[in-house]
Design an enzyme around this catalytic site. Structure first.
Site, PDB file in Angstrom:
ATOM      1  N   ALA A 234       0.848  -1.198   0.000  1.00 14.98           N
ATOM      2  CA  ALA A 234       0.000   0.000   0.000  1.00 14.98           C
ATOM      3  C   ALA A 234       0.875   1.236   0.000  1.00 14.98           C
ATOM      4  O   ALA A 234       2.077   1.157   0.249  1.00 14.98           O
ATOM      5  CB  ALA A 234      -0.909  -0.014   1.227  1.00 14.98           C
ATOM      6  N   LYS A 235       0.234   2.373  -0.256  1.00 12.81           N
ATOM      7  CA  LYS A 235       0.993   3.634  -0.324  1.00 12.81           C
ATOM      8  C   LYS A 235       1.738   3.899   0.979  1.00 12.81           C
ATOM      9  O   LYS A 235       2.837   4.439   0.967  1.00 12.81           O
ATOM     10  CB  LYS A 235       0.071   4.818  -0.589  1.00 12.81           C
ATOM     11  CG  LYS A 235      -0.805   4.712  -1.793  1.00 12.81           C
ATOM     12  CD  LYS A 235      -0.119   5.034  -3.111  1.00 12.81           C
ATOM     13  CE  LYS A 235      -1.010   4.569  -4.237  1.00 12.81           C
ATOM     14  NZ  LYS A 235      -2.441   4.844  -3.981  1.00 12.81           N
ATOM     15  N   ARG A 236       1.110   3.515   2.105  1.00 11.92           N
ATOM     16  CA  ARG A 236       1.741   3.831   3.391  1.00 11.92           C
ATOM     17  C   ARG A 236       3.025   3.031   3.624  1.00 11.92           C
ATOM     18  O   ARG A 236       3.744   3.262   4.585  1.00 11.92           O
ATOM     19  CB  ARG A 236       0.759   3.604   4.543  1.00 11.92           C
ATOM     20  CG  ARG A 236       0.317   2.171   4.672  1.00 11.92           C
ATOM     21  CD  ARG A 236      -0.593   1.910   5.851  1.00 11.92           C
ATOM     22  NE  ARG A 236      -1.081   0.539   5.776  1.00 11.92           N
ATOM     23  CZ  ARG A 236      -2.089   0.142   5.029  1.00 11.92           C
ATOM     24  NH1 ARG A 236      -2.742   1.013   4.305  1.00 11.92           N
ATOM     25  NH2 ARG A 236      -2.452  -1.131   4.988  1.00 11.92           N
TER      26      ARG A 236
END
Ligand code: GLU
Length: 291
Positions: A234-236
């Site tokens: 994910a982006k995080r």
């Protein structure tokens, strides 16, 4: 014409796992002498500027596509026509259930949560009128069978639940499952390479395709990218987009090629080496670059 495609939702930047899926979809389409289309699935969750950045990242990797990019937001007439055709055959009904009611409805043992059990399938006119005063109706498919079997190049014969899934949401937005089926058929897409997370949706979509008089596409659900904790990337997870990697001096193309066991550094070189029989079968664990 036969074609493969990549169909991102412009809800944010693509991460390197999404880009890897796009590369695989391109390689698989080109290698099997198909056109390659890009479709923006912008009926929902649109982040301003994301579409432009996604297309720029695909182009930067060296992916090319045939014809103009298609946007679902411009194709309402096609979805309405499909809905009308299904409704005309008695295959659509209004549903007034909230998401919460569906999740809390009693389910059979071993059944995944969220399967719709047909609460509104047989409402009387009076019941429907009473409900309509409370909230707008979603439209659901009146499915005529409990499950459907598809063929997937990686997963083989795959059988999955076909419940009375939503065709148009209560807020009037056409559901992904309807739009994707209408678009693939209308665009001549007969090969769908996409992330494995969408495999459970494929039987619903293939069944809907047959109801609309179309042959379901060949499916290739490829393993998705994971982070080092084994969760979906994910982006995080840090520097995961094309631009973020670039800023750290990492070439996303080289990283993706390496993850596929390919040595080339351009799409043309990868295409020469790419063997469709050696599609990845295991998830790719993305290790963040130092920085
Ligand atoms: N738009 C969907 C997504 O980005 C993909 C749909 C598809 O490939 O069928 O998750």
């Amino acid at each position: 014409m036969t074609a493969g495609r990549f169909a991102p939702s412009p809800s944010g930047d693509l991460h390197v796992g999404n880009l890897r899926t796009a590369v695989l979809a391109w390689l698989h389409a080109r290698r099997t002498d198909r056109e390659f289309l890009v479709r923006i699935e912008d009926l929902d969750r649109v982040q301003p500027g994301a579409e432009e950045r996604q297309l720029a990242d695909l182009a930067a990797l060296g992916l090319d596509w045939d014809g103009a990019v298609v946007r679902q937001s411009e194709r309402a007439r096609l979805y309405d026509a499909a809905l009308a055709s299904l409704a005309g055959r008695g295959l659509v009904y209004e549903c007034y259930c909230t998401r919460r009611e569906i999740l809390e409805a009693p389910s059979a043992p071993h059944e995944p949560p969220g399967i719709y059990r047909g609460t509104c399938r047989n409402l009387s006119d009076a019941e429907r009128l009473a409900q309509a005063a409370v909230r707008p109706a979603a439209l659901r498919l009146r499915s005529e069978l409990p499950d459907f079997t598809i063929q997937d190049e990686l997963h083989g014969t795959y059988e999955g639940v076909v419940d009375d899934f939503v065709l148009r949401r209560g807020d009037g937005v056409v559901a992904y499952n309807l739009a994707v089926v209408v678009d693939d058929a209308q665009q001549g897409v007969d090969q769908v390479v996409r992330g494995e997370d969408l495999l459970p949706s494929a039987p619903r979509q293939a069944y809907l395709a047959t109801l609309l008089g179309n042959q379901p596409p060949t499916y290739v659900h490829v393993p998705v990218a994971l982070n080092t904790d084994g969760q979906r990337l994910a982006k995080r997870d840090g520097a995961v987009t094309y631009q973020q990697l670039r800023e750290l001096g990492v070439d996303a193309m080289a990283l993706i090629a390496q993850s596929l066991g390919l040595a080339g550094s351009t799409m043309a070189e990868l295409l020469e080496e790419y063997d469709p029989a050696s599609l990845p079968r295991d998830p790719w664990v993305f290790v963040p670059p130092p920085g």
